[in-house]
Every structure is written in structure tokens, then in C-alpha cells.
Design an enzyme around this catalytic site. Structure first.
Site, PDB file in Angstrom:
ATOM      1  N   SER A 112      47.967  38.155  14.025  1.00 13.35           N
ATOM      2  CA  SER A 112      47.789  37.475  15.313  1.00 13.35           C
ATOM      3  C   SER A 112      48.597  38.168  16.415  1.00 13.35           C
ATOM      4  O   SER A 112      48.168  38.207  17.570  1.00 13.35           O
ATOM      5  CB  SER A 112      48.180  36.007  15.213  1.00 13.35           C
ATOM      6  N   ASP A 157      47.084  47.642  11.997  1.00 10.50           N
ATOM      7  CA  ASP A 157      46.576  46.428  12.645  1.00 10.50           C
ATOM      8  C   ASP A 157      45.908  46.761  13.981  1.00 10.50           C
ATOM      9  O   ASP A 157      44.782  46.344  14.250  1.00 10.50           O
ATOM     10  CB  ASP A 157      47.716  45.433  12.871  1.00 10.50           C
TER      11      ASP A 157
HETATM   12  C1  GLA Z   1      52.068  44.237   9.010  1.00 10.54           C
HETATM   13  C2  GLA Z   1      52.239  45.490   9.867  1.00 10.54           C
HETATM   14  C3  GLA Z   1      51.272  46.579   9.423  1.00 10.54           C
HETATM   15  C4  GLA Z   1      51.346  46.824   7.913  1.00 10.54           C
HETATM   16  C5  GLA Z   1      51.275  45.508   7.142  1.00 10.54           C
HETATM   17  C6  GLA Z   1      51.523  45.694   5.663  1.00 10.54           C
HETATM   18  O1  GLA Z   1      50.835  43.656   9.237  1.00 10.54           O
HETATM   19  O2  GLA Z   1      52.023  45.197  11.218  1.00 10.54           O
HETATM   20  O3  GLA Z   1      51.534  47.757  10.138  1.00 10.54           O
HETATM   21  O4  GLA Z   1      52.490  47.552   7.580  1.00 10.54           O
HETATM   22  O5  GLA Z   1      52.213  44.551   7.633  1.00 10.54           O
HETATM   23  O6  GLA Z   1      50.510  46.447   5.084  1.00 10.54           O
END
Ligand code: GLA
Length: 371
Positions: A112, A157
């Protein structure tokens, strides 16, 4: 001056496998959810800007000529974005109203925060005709999270939220950010997220410790004479030869990373070959690694994964995202979903006295402007 509203939809992200790999130069397999944050922007005549979130029932104002860090966490996603935008394009921005709505749960491992940042940056870009391309959006939103919020994560993400395509997974190589779409043909199976409702704020968690531990492993490997830039560049034999040169916990972190990266590559072959059973097994192994070697799971997540094992209709389950709370992702037969949700929800409530939030998710597209 453009007087009409700018409406942006920004999705969340799921990750099928390849967890904690994006800051280690390996492969991840994310996609966007059909859950989203919706932003409605308009230009304001006032001498300040107003941001209102109906998702968390909060609002605040900012003075664009005097942007500074707030003591209220979520405000910093917005303030940090504005600072980053102004660094990229040193011009006066219009004052604006921004209304935030949507159905993406906050703090649940579905990204989010990145969704908030990416959607907000895109909206300000369009409102002010800043002509940011996808790459600009990516660097700006990454900078907000990395430098301003202080989460030393990878690019998964933001990359997913900006680039996703409906009904597709993204095989992303985080060494050079090259990517391929993989059609997500799951046949009679669906992705079910089980939200523990154990809120996690990754920037207050041990997430950054894991990043530091991976860097330590890399340092030890480099000192041994193997020259690597990313942890995924060594294989397990090379790592095993150095087992006595590093603390057990550091060895475990590195071992997890190397194994998870291999699992992600194999998963793609299994998914392409419609061998979902074998992919499901890798999901379970991924969870085991995250729990025992990487140590980012928690009792709620472990319980939810363990409870799936006796059901043949569930091919795989694992914790998803950064960990320490958030949700599990389950590959489950569509005809079994409702029965299972009922059963697991009551068991979970009994055990933890927290309601479980199940989310049946389909894979949506990336960041978009609503016309
Ligand atoms: C969070 C981080 C990502 C990634 C995940 C684990 O979402 O923002 O960059 O490292 O954890 O895979």
C-alpha cells in the site's frame, strides 16, 4: 491552467515467489492486484494544498513552498513525494486538492505504501504537465521510500505498480531491471490472500537489518576472493565453503537468498508448463526458508500456512511481502475457496482473537489514469 480533475488508479502488488530477493540482484515474480488506491486531484486557488484520505479518515495541509518532514508517518509519503518531484523538476507546482479512496488494505504486505507514492507522483505529474516517463516515476518513487522514509528495499513494488499488465506476472531480473511478462494461466486455481491483520510497518521492522545482513554476507564472500556485486552471483557450493567464515545467521540469510532465487527461476518453468503442483511445492519451501533461515515470518503467518497443508485443494501457500505480519498467498482450487475461508477464519479468530481478512484477488493492470 488545467481545471479538470485528474483521477489515478494505483494497484497493490502480490508476489508469487522471490521474496527478499529484489535488493539482492535476483529474480522476483510479482503482479498487480485488482485492489487499488484511487486519487482525485484538482487544482486549488488557495495558497496551500489539501490532502484527504477516506481510507484512513485523515487529512492534512501542506505548504508547497516550505516542505518538511512530518511527525505523522503517512503524511511523509506525500511530503517525500513532493520533495522528490521538486528535485527532479525545479519549478512551481500548482496548489491542489487530493482525495484518496480505494480498497487496498493498508500495512498488509500488498504494498500500500508504494502504491500511495506511485499514484500520488503520477497525479502531480499530470496535474502540472511535468512529462515524467515511467522511468522517472520509478526513480522518484524509489527515492521517496529509500531516502525519505528510510526503507532500504528493492525495486519490485514500484516496478510492478508502474508496469503491470492485467492477468500477467512479471519476471523481473533485479540485477538490471529487465523484465518479461508471463501469462498467469492458473486454470481452476485462484490466488487467495489471507490478511492476518497484524499490521506491519516495514520501516519500523527488522527489514533493514536483513538488508544489512545480506550486505555483510556479500562482504565476507568478497573478502574470500570471490568478486560479486550481488549475493545471487554465488552458488550454494561456494557459500558452503565459507560456512566457517561467517556467523550462522549470516550464512542462513545468504543460503535463503541463493535458494529462493533458484526457486523463482524454476517456478517460471513450472507455471509456463502448467505444472502448478510443483510450483505449489516451491511456495511451501519458500515459506519454510523465510521462516527458518531468513526469520521474517511470525506465528500468525506460520499458522495460516500450516493450516493449508492437509488440504489437497490448496497447492501452495507462503507468507508474502516483507513479513513480520501482512498476509499469506495461497494457490487454491476455486471450488474450495468459500469452504476454506469459513473454516480458516473461525480457527484464526479462536487462536489469535483477531479477525482474518480473506481477499480473493485477480491480477490487474498497472498505474492508470481514469478518463
Ligand atoms: C517489501 C519491499 C520490497 C521487497 C519485499 C520483500 O515489499 O518494499 O522491495 O523487498 O518487501 O520481497
Amino acid at each position: 491552467m488545467n481545471k479538470s480533475n485528474v483521477i489515478i488508479k494505483s494497484p497493490g502488488r502480490v508476489n508469487l515467489i522471490g521474496e527478499h530477493i529484489d535488493y539482492n540482484g535476483g529474480y522476483v515474480l510479482p503482479a498487480a492486484t485488482d485492489l487499488f488506491i484511487k486519487f482525485t486531484f484538482s487544482i486549488s486557488d488557495k495558497d496551500f494544498s489539501e490532502i484527504k484520505s477516506n481510507v484512513i479518515n485523515k487529512k492534512f495541509n501542506v505548504d508547497l513552498t516550505n516542505l518538511k518532514k512530518s511527525t505523522v508517518k503517512w503524511e511523509n509519503y506525500i511530503i517525500g513525494s513532493l520533495i522528490s518531484i521538486l528535485k527532479k523538476r525545479n519549478i512551481n507546482l500548482y496548489n491542489f486538492n487530493c482525495l484518496i479512496e480505494g480498497n487496498l488494505p493498508v500495512g498488509s504486505g500488498i504494498s500500500s505504501s508504494s502504491s500511495l507514492i506511485c499514484g500520488f507522483v503520477k497525479g502531480i505529474n499530470l496535474l502540472n504537465n511535468l512529462n515524467f516517463n515511467k522511468n522517472d516515476l520509478l526513480t522518484i518513487s524509489r527515492e521517496v521510500e529509500y531516502d525519505f522514509i528510510g526503507l532500504k528495499g528493492g525495486i519490485m513494488d514500484q516496478f510492478t505498480i508502474i508496469n503491470a499488465k492485467k492477468n500477467n506476472l512479471i519476471l523481473l531480473n533485479t540485477i538490471d531491471n529487465s523484465s518479461k511478462f508471463i501469462p498467469a494461466d492458473l486454470g481452476n486455481y485462484k490466488l487467495l490472500l489471507l490478511n492476518t491483520n497484524k499490521k506491519h510497518d516495514l520501516s519500523d521492522s527488522s527489514y533493514n537489518d536483513r538488508v544489512a545482513e545480506c550486505n555483510k554476507a556479500k562482504r565476507i564472500i568478497n573478502e574470500s576472493g570471490i568478486d560479486i556485486k550481488f549475493l545471487t552471483e554465488v552458488n550454494k557450493d561456494q557459500l558452503n565453503r565459507l560456512i566457517n567464515k561467517m556467523p550462522k545467521s549470516i550464512y542462513n540469510r545468504a543460503r535463503y537468498v541463493i535458494e529462493e532465487n533458484e526457486r523463482t527461476k524454476k517456478s517460471v518453468e513450472f507455471i509456463k508448463g502448467f505444472n502448478l503442483e510443483s510450483f505449489g511445492e516451491l511456495m511451501y519451501l519458500s515459506h519454510k526458508g523465510l521462516k527458518d533461515l531468513y526469520e521474517v515470518s511470525c506465528s500468525e503467518l506460520d499458522f495460516l500456512v500450516d493450516e493449508t497443508i492437509e488440504h489437497n485443494q490448496i497447492l501452495g501457500a507462503r507468507m508474502m511481502g516483507g513479513g513480520f505480519g501482512g498476509c499469506t498467498i495461497n494457490l487454491i482450487h476455486s471450488e474450495f475457496i468459500h469452504f476454506f475461508i469459513e473454516k480458516i477464519s473461525s480457527k484464526y479468530l479462536n487462536k489469535f482473537s483477531i479477525p482474518l481478512s480473506p481477499i480473493i484477488t485477480s491480477l490487474g493492470g498497472g498505474l492508470s489514469q481514469e478518463k
